[in-house]
Design an enzyme around this catalytic site. Structure first.
Site, PDB file in Angstrom:
ATOM      1  N   GLN A 104      16.234   5.118   9.204  1.00 26.46           N
ATOM      2  CA  GLN A 104      14.427   5.027   8.474  1.00 26.46           C
ATOM      3  C   GLN A 104      13.649   3.797   8.104  1.00 26.46           C
ATOM      4  O   GLN A 104      13.561   2.897   7.626  1.00 26.46           O
ATOM      5  CB  GLN A 104      14.844   6.063   7.196  1.00 26.46           C
TER       6      GLN A 104
ATOM      7  N   ASN B 135       7.601  10.303  10.806  1.00 28.12           N
ATOM      8  CA  ASN B 135       7.846  10.895   9.617  1.00 28.12           C
ATOM      9  C   ASN B 135       7.085  11.085   8.617  1.00 28.12           C
ATOM     10  O   ASN B 135       6.672  11.621   7.975  1.00 28.12           O
ATOM     11  CB  ASN B 135       8.825   9.888   8.866  1.00 28.12           C
TER      12      ASN B 135
ATOM     13  N   THR C 118      -5.431   9.664  -1.641  1.00 28.64           N
ATOM     14  CA  THR C 118      -5.418   8.540  -0.955  1.00 28.64           C
ATOM     15  C   THR C 118      -4.400   8.305  -0.313  1.00 28.64           C
ATOM     16  O   THR C 118      -4.336   6.625   0.107  1.00 28.64           O
ATOM     17  CB  THR C 118      -5.790   8.038  -2.164  1.00 28.64           C
TER      18      THR C 118
ATOM     19  N   CYS D 102      11.091  14.119   5.089  1.00 28.93           N
ATOM     20  CA  CYS D 102      10.632  14.079   6.187  1.00 28.93           C
ATOM     21  C   CYS D 102      12.155  13.729   6.908  1.00 28.93           C
ATOM     22  O   CYS D 102      12.825  14.269   8.337  1.00 28.93           O
ATOM     23  CB  CYS D 102      10.341  12.382   6.321  1.00 28.93           C
TER      24      CYS D 102
ATOM     25  N   ARG E 167      -7.103   6.180 -11.017  1.00 25.68           N
ATOM     26  CA  ARG E 167      -7.027   4.558  -9.900  1.00 25.68           C
ATOM     27  C   ARG E 167      -8.257   4.593  -9.006  1.00 25.68           C
ATOM     28  O   ARG E 167      -9.127   4.309  -9.269  1.00 25.68           O
ATOM     29  CB  ARG E 167      -5.791   3.363  -9.905  1.00 25.68           C
TER      30      ARG E 167
ATOM     31  N   SER F 193       7.644   3.110   6.041  1.00 22.04           N
ATOM     32  CA  SER F 193       6.511   3.988   5.412  1.00 22.04           C
ATOM     33  C   SER F 193       6.980   5.324   4.525  1.00 22.04           C
ATOM     34  O   SER F 193       6.305   5.609   4.061  1.00 22.04           O
ATOM     35  CB  SER F 193       5.645   4.802   6.750  1.00 22.04           C
TER      36      SER F 193
ATOM     37  N   ARG G 262      12.204  21.562  -3.907  1.00 25.89           N
ATOM     38  CA  ARG G 262      12.441  21.712  -3.017  1.00 25.89           C
ATOM     39  C   ARG G 262      13.793  23.070  -3.312  1.00 25.89           C
ATOM     40  O   ARG G 262      14.240  23.746  -2.218  1.00 25.89           O
ATOM     41  CB  ARG G 262      13.407  20.574  -2.310  1.00 25.89           C
TER      42      ARG G 262
ATOM     43  N   HIS H 201      10.962   7.458  12.294  1.00 26.22           N
ATOM     44  CA  HIS H 201      12.204   8.147  11.612  1.00 26.22           C
ATOM     45  C   HIS H 201      13.658   8.514  12.959  1.00 26.22           C
ATOM     46  O   HIS H 201      12.960   8.851  13.829  1.00 26.22           O
ATOM     47  CB  HIS H 201      13.200   9.087  10.274  1.00 26.22           C
TER      48      HIS H 201
HETATM   49  N1  LIG Z   1       5.514   9.584   3.600  1.00 22.76           N
HETATM   50  C1  LIG Z   1       6.434   9.798   4.135  1.00 22.76           C
HETATM   51  O1  LIG Z   1       7.370   9.733   4.946  1.00 22.76           O
HETATM   52  C2  LIG Z   1       6.888  11.245   2.930  1.00 22.76           C
HETATM   53  C3  LIG Z   1       7.219  12.386   3.399  1.00 22.76           C
HETATM   54  C4  LIG Z   1       8.110  13.865   2.739  1.00 22.76           C
HETATM   55  C5  LIG Z   1       7.545  13.464   1.720  1.00 22.76           C
HETATM   56  N2  LIG Z   1       6.588  12.466   1.410  1.00 22.76           N
HETATM   57  C6  LIG Z   1       6.380  12.783  -0.251  1.00 22.76           C
HETATM   58  O2  LIG Z   1       4.933  12.890  -0.513  1.00 22.76           O
HETATM   59  C7  LIG Z   1       4.335  12.319  -1.505  1.00 22.76           C
HETATM   60  C8  LIG Z   1       3.084  10.546  -0.868  1.00 22.76           C
HETATM   61  O3  LIG Z   1       4.216   9.863  -0.745  1.00 22.76           O
HETATM   62  P1  LIG Z   1       2.969   8.698   0.176  1.00 22.76           P
HETATM   63  O4  LIG Z   1       3.995   8.531   1.554  1.00 22.76           O
HETATM   64  O5  LIG Z   1       1.623   9.593   0.502  1.00 22.76           O
HETATM   65  O6  LIG Z   1       2.708   7.896  -0.828  1.00 22.76           O
HETATM   66  P2  LIG Z   1       2.022   6.795  -1.004  1.00 22.76           P
HETATM   67  O7  LIG Z   1       0.888   5.998  -0.537  1.00 22.76           O
HETATM   68  O8  LIG Z   1       2.365   5.631  -2.004  1.00 22.76           O
HETATM   69  O9  LIG Z   1       0.764   7.785  -1.870  1.00 22.76           O
HETATM   70  C9  LIG Z   1       0.567   8.198  -3.489  1.00 22.76           C
HETATM   71  C10 LIG Z   1       0.039   8.995  -3.393  1.00 22.76           C
HETATM   72  O10 LIG Z   1      -0.627   9.822  -5.076  1.00 22.76           O
HETATM   73  C11 LIG Z   1      -0.804   9.880  -6.241  1.00 22.76           C
HETATM   74  N3  LIG Z   1      -0.620   9.682  -7.327  1.00 22.76           N
HETATM   75  C12 LIG Z   1       0.079   8.771  -7.613  1.00 22.76           C
HETATM   76  N4  LIG Z   1       0.073   8.663  -9.343  1.00 22.76           N
HETATM   77  C13 LIG Z   1      -0.611  10.091  -9.244  1.00 22.76           C
HETATM   78  C14 LIG Z   1      -0.814  10.433 -10.735  1.00 22.76           C
HETATM   79  N5  LIG Z   1      -0.418  10.816 -12.003  1.00 22.76           N
HETATM   80  N6  LIG Z   1      -1.974  11.957 -10.643  1.00 22.76           N
HETATM   81  C15 LIG Z   1      -2.573  11.419  -8.996  1.00 22.76           C
HETATM   82  N7  LIG Z   1      -2.289  11.086  -8.211  1.00 22.76           N
HETATM   83  C16 LIG Z   1      -1.383  10.417  -7.721  1.00 22.76           C
HETATM   84  C17 LIG Z   1      -1.873   8.625  -5.214  1.00 22.76           C
HETATM   85  O11 LIG Z   1      -3.220   8.253  -5.701  1.00 22.76           O
HETATM   86  P3  LIG Z   1      -4.138   6.300  -5.520  1.00 22.76           P
HETATM   87  O12 LIG Z   1      -4.093   5.855  -4.069  1.00 22.76           O
HETATM   88  O13 LIG Z   1      -4.651   6.909  -7.396  1.00 22.76           O
HETATM   89  O14 LIG Z   1      -2.865   5.461  -6.319  1.00 22.76           O
HETATM   90  C18 LIG Z   1      -1.703   8.195  -4.003  1.00 22.76           C
HETATM   91  O15 LIG Z   1      -3.189   9.350  -3.679  1.00 22.76           O
HETATM   92  C19 LIG Z   1       5.525  11.529  -1.970  1.00 22.76           C
HETATM   93  O16 LIG Z   1       6.183  12.533  -3.238  1.00 22.76           O
HETATM   94  C20 LIG Z   1       7.032  11.747  -0.768  1.00 22.76           C
HETATM   95  O17 LIG Z   1       8.338  11.774  -1.810  1.00 22.76           O
HETATM   96  C21 LIG Z   1       6.549  11.088   1.841  1.00 22.76           C
END
Ligand SMILES: NC(=O)c1ccc[n+]([C@@H]2O[C@H](COP(=O)([O-])OP(=O)(O)OC[C@H]3O[C@@H](n4cnc5c(N)ncnc54)[C@H](OP(=O)(O)O)[C@@H]3O)[C@@H](O)[C@H]2O)c1
Length: 347
Positions: A155, A316, A14, A128, A42, A158, A99, A243
């Site tokens: 950066q 990113n 999600t 990223c 949730r 998002s 990592r 980014h």
């Molecule tokens: N954004 C970037 O540019 C980027 C780049 C590289 C890596 N990442 C990594 O990718 C990951 C997610 O980033 P995002 O930007 O997509 O974050 P986000 O939009 O905040 O989404 C977080 C996701 O994790 C789920 N989640 C949270 N707690 C959980 C739990 N206890 N059990 C199962 N699912 C859970 C959330 O579910 P709910 O909707 O139910 O809360 C949601 O689906 C992070 O580890 C981040 O470091 C992000």
């Protein structure tokens, strides 16, 4: 989805990255027989685009998958990635949790795909900022050997998650309407109309953020060269997505800007946009929605005969996260590696 193919779990389905991974799996016609979205308690029961219904993680619900794509943060990966791997699934994880572990390959599809061959059930997708930079640096490193990098990032919010995007937009809206902003929660300070030299977080007593350390450590691991000297400053700017990075690249051997432009133009996943007279250079708003890494402002550093300056921009959420994760799944499929070979040891 076809009746043939893999059973795939998308954990964090999600979120920003998870939503994109689901879309990319469809767009790129990944051979999936079934895709199951997982998220936090949730979201259990929520219906996503395409009619997929979100499930919760439990010892029972994670059984029987071939692949699991994770983007749910480090603690969820720490707990659940080894459990998926123990069932025989191969995990591709977007968090920083695995990592730097020696027996976990850290892979960028255009840079070090061969590292996949030694996986033990968990594969890490780089940070990223590192991801987009190494795609552009790889051809230069192969040609002239990188000796030192001085990196400044710009950066997008998002990269912090959905809540940070909402915070930037809410703050900008409030300020444009001459209203007080709510106390910041995604960052230590107001991000709207500001630049924060604080992307990531400072561990107690640390003078670099974890984001800066990731750029340093992950770049060396992916390029397979611990001798590269790296200085990094990561800055959060009020850009929604995409980014940008200013990178000073000092090479061991002579490399002209013309040759660098030629190498970059021929490199997979790279698009060169470099015509300053026509105001043509990569921009975050143009990179958004693309899977390419854009490079421009390629020029000689006037302060060093073996250094070049580059401006590197990418989406990113796509190449910096979701696209590379799906590309790794495709590579695993092509290489017949969708089978765990025993979970990695606990860190
Ligand atoms: N954004 C970037 O540019 C980027 C780049 C590289 C890596 N990442 C990594 O990718 C990951 C997610 O980033 P995002 O930007 O997509 O974050 P986000 O939009 O905040 O989404 C977080 C996701 O994790 C789920 N989640 C949270 N707690 C959980 C739990 N206890 N059990 C199962 N699912 C859970 C959330 O579910 P709910 O909707 O139910 O809360 C949601 O689906 C992070 O580890 C981040 O470091 C992000």
């Amino acid at each position: 989805m076809s009746s043939e193919g893999y059973r795939l779990a998308v954990v964090g389905a999600t979120g920003q990255v998870g939503t994109l991974m689901l879309a990319l799996l469809r767009e790129r016609a990944f051979p999936a027989q079934e895709i199951v979205p997982f998220a936090s308690a949730r979201s259990v029961g929520r219906e996503l685009e395409g009619g997929l219904v979100v499930r919760g993680l439990s010892d029972e619900s994670i059984q029987g998958f071939d692949l699991a794509l994770f983007s749910a943060g480090g603690s969820t990966s720490g707990e659940w990635a080894p459990k998926f791997a123990a069932t025989g699934a191969v995990v591709i994880d977007n968090s920083s949790r695995w990592r730097m572990q020696d027996d976990v390959p850290l892979v960028v599809s255009e840079v070090n795909p061969e590292a996949l061959d030694s996986h033990h059930g968990i594969i890490a997708n780089p940070n990223c900022s590192t991801m987009q930079m190494v795609v552009a640096l790889k051809p230069l490193h192969d040609e002239a050997g990188i000796e030192r990098l001085v990196i400044s990032t710009y950066q997008a919010v998002s990269g912090t998650g959905k809540a940070a995007v909402d915070e930037l937009l809410d703050q900008a809206h409030a300020l444009l309407h001459q209203r007080e902003i709510e106390p910041p929660s995604a960052y230590a300070h107001q991000i709207a109309f500001n630049a924060l030299p604080h992307a990531g977080s400072f561990a107690p007593g640390e003078d670099h953020t974890d984001e800066e350390r990731k750029l340093i450590d992950e770049t060396r691991k992916i390029l397979g060269d611990p001798a590269i000297r790296i200085s990094a400053t990561c800055v959060r700017v009020p850009v929604v997505n995409g980014h940008s990075e200013a990178v000073n690249v000092q090479t061991r051997r002579e490399l002209s800007p013309e040759r660098a432009r030629e190498l970059l133009a021929a490199a997979p996943g790279v698009t060169v946009l470099d015509d300053p007279d026509a105001a043509l250079y990569p921009l975050a708003i143009d990179a958004t929605g693309s899977d390419e890494v854009f490079v421009g402002r390629i020029r000689r550093d006037p302060g060093h005969e073996r250094a070049l300056d580059l401006w590197i921009v990418a989406d990113n959420l796509r190449k910096g996260a979701a696209t590379n994760a799906v590309q790794l799944a495709e590579l695993l499929h092509e290489r017949g590696l969708v089978r765990a070979q025993g979970a990695p040891s606990a860190a």
